[in-house]
Design a protein around this motif. Structure first.
Motif, PDB file in Angstrom:
ATOM      1  N   ALA A 265      29.348  95.931  64.386  1.00 53.54           N
ATOM      2  CA  ALA A 265      30.677  96.508  64.175  1.00 53.54           C
ATOM      3  C   ALA A 265      31.405  95.795  63.041  1.00 53.54           C
ATOM      4  N   ALA A 266      31.283  94.463  62.999  1.00 51.81           N
ATOM      5  CA  ALA A 266      31.952  93.709  61.943  1.00 51.81           C
ATOM      6  C   ALA A 266      31.368  94.034  60.575  1.00 51.81           C
ATOM      7  N   LEU A 267      30.052  94.173  60.493  1.00 51.90           N
ATOM      8  CA  LEU A 267      29.420  94.513  59.214  1.00 51.90           C
ATOM      9  C   LEU A 267      29.761  95.938  58.784  1.00 51.90           C
TER      10      LEU A 267
ATOM     11  N   ARG B  46      34.472  93.635  57.917  1.00 51.55           N
ATOM     12  CA  ARG B  46      35.232  92.436  58.289  1.00 51.55           C
ATOM     13  C   ARG B  46      34.485  91.155  57.951  1.00 51.55           C
ATOM     14  N   VAL B  47      33.177  91.238  57.780  1.00 42.74           N
ATOM     15  CA  VAL B  47      32.388  90.081  57.365  1.00 42.74           C
ATOM     16  C   VAL B  47      31.574  90.474  56.139  1.00 42.74           C
TER      17      VAL B  47
ATOM     18  N   ALA C  23      28.833  93.314  68.363  1.00 37.72           N
ATOM     19  CA  ALA C  23      29.976  92.790  67.615  1.00 37.72           C
ATOM     20  C   ALA C  23      29.615  92.552  66.160  1.00 37.72           C
ATOM     21  N   ASP C  24      28.414  92.041  65.923  1.00 38.67           N
ATOM     22  CA  ASP C  24      27.958  91.787  64.549  1.00 38.67           C
ATOM     23  C   ASP C  24      27.827  93.088  63.772  1.00 38.67           C
TER      24      ASP C  24
ATOM     25  N   THR D  94      32.407  97.675  59.456  1.00 30.56           N
ATOM     26  CA  THR D  94      33.815  97.827  59.051  1.00 30.56           C
ATOM     27  C   THR D  94      34.198  96.915  57.901  1.00 30.56           C
TER      28      THR D  94
END
Length: 210
Positions: free
Chosen positions: A100-102, A106-107, A97-98, A104
């Motif tokens: 994927a978020a980085l 998103r974080v 999840a981390d 894209t």
């Protein structure tokens, strides 16, 4: 599974393509059985440990353990492996999840944070691979002892740790690229590759040349 301890029919002590093909088929079958045993997820650790113990026997004696011994190993390690399975799934899920978020955006963090997280994930995967190898050497069920032994081995031989991380990273990449039906087969080869890398000893240092 066949035993590779049987001598070749043409030359004693010499392996030919039939032995290689038999080993490949055995490892493919091992991967399929590993995947089926790990399908409930909470049995994933027990399945990995049992498969690792089978590969350990194979690399040491040239023969696979009996079906009865394998089933007994699996059954005796299911309960002790449940916390390990849950922990591994939780860590893998959080890292995925981390990442994927980085990736894209998103974080915050950008490419540097993504690179650091990927390196951490690879290091943890290499350590987990060595734990699987270690637990295979103690019969497939002593995870706490295997975790301690793997931690010491990683600190003592960082290059081997990096090589194991490379094996797991390559296996993950291949799992994404190959057809899904081939992923269980890949699992058996991955366990064998982890044992092969972990079993290598560093070359002796020639102190006279220093």
């Amino acid at each position: 599974m066949a035993s590779r301890a049987e001598p070749a029919t043409d030359t004693v002590g010499r392996r030919d393509w039939r032995d290689v093909a038999r080993d490949a088929a055995d490892l493919a079958l091992l991967g399929i059985l590993l995947t089926l045993a790990a399908a409930p997820l909470f049995t994933a650790a027990a399945a990995a440990g049992t498969a690792s113990a089978a590969v350990h026997d194979w690399t040491r004696t040239g023969g696979w353990p009996s079906a009865r011994a394998t089933v007994r190993r699996f059954g005796s390690s299911v309960l002790s492996g449940v916390p390990v399975s849950l922990l591994a799934l939780a860590v893998a899920g959080l890292l995925a999840a981390d990442l994927a978020a980085l990736a894209t955006g998103r974080v915050p963090g950008g490419p540097p944070a993504l690179l650091v997280t990927a390196l951490v994930a690879a290091g943890l995967a290499g350590y987990a691979g060595l734990v699987v190898v270690e637990v295979g050497g103690n019969g497939g069920g002593w995870w706490r002892a295997a975790a301690r032994s793997a931690a010491r081995a990683c600190l003592d031989a960082p290059a081997r740790w990096a090589a194991l991380a490379g094996v797991t990273a390559l296996a993950g990449l291949l799992a994404v690229l190959v057809t899904p039906v081939a992923v269980p087969i890949l699992a058996g080869y991955t366990v064998a590759a982890l044992h092969a890398v972990a079993g290598r000893r560093p070359a002796p240092v020639d102190r006279e040349a220093q």
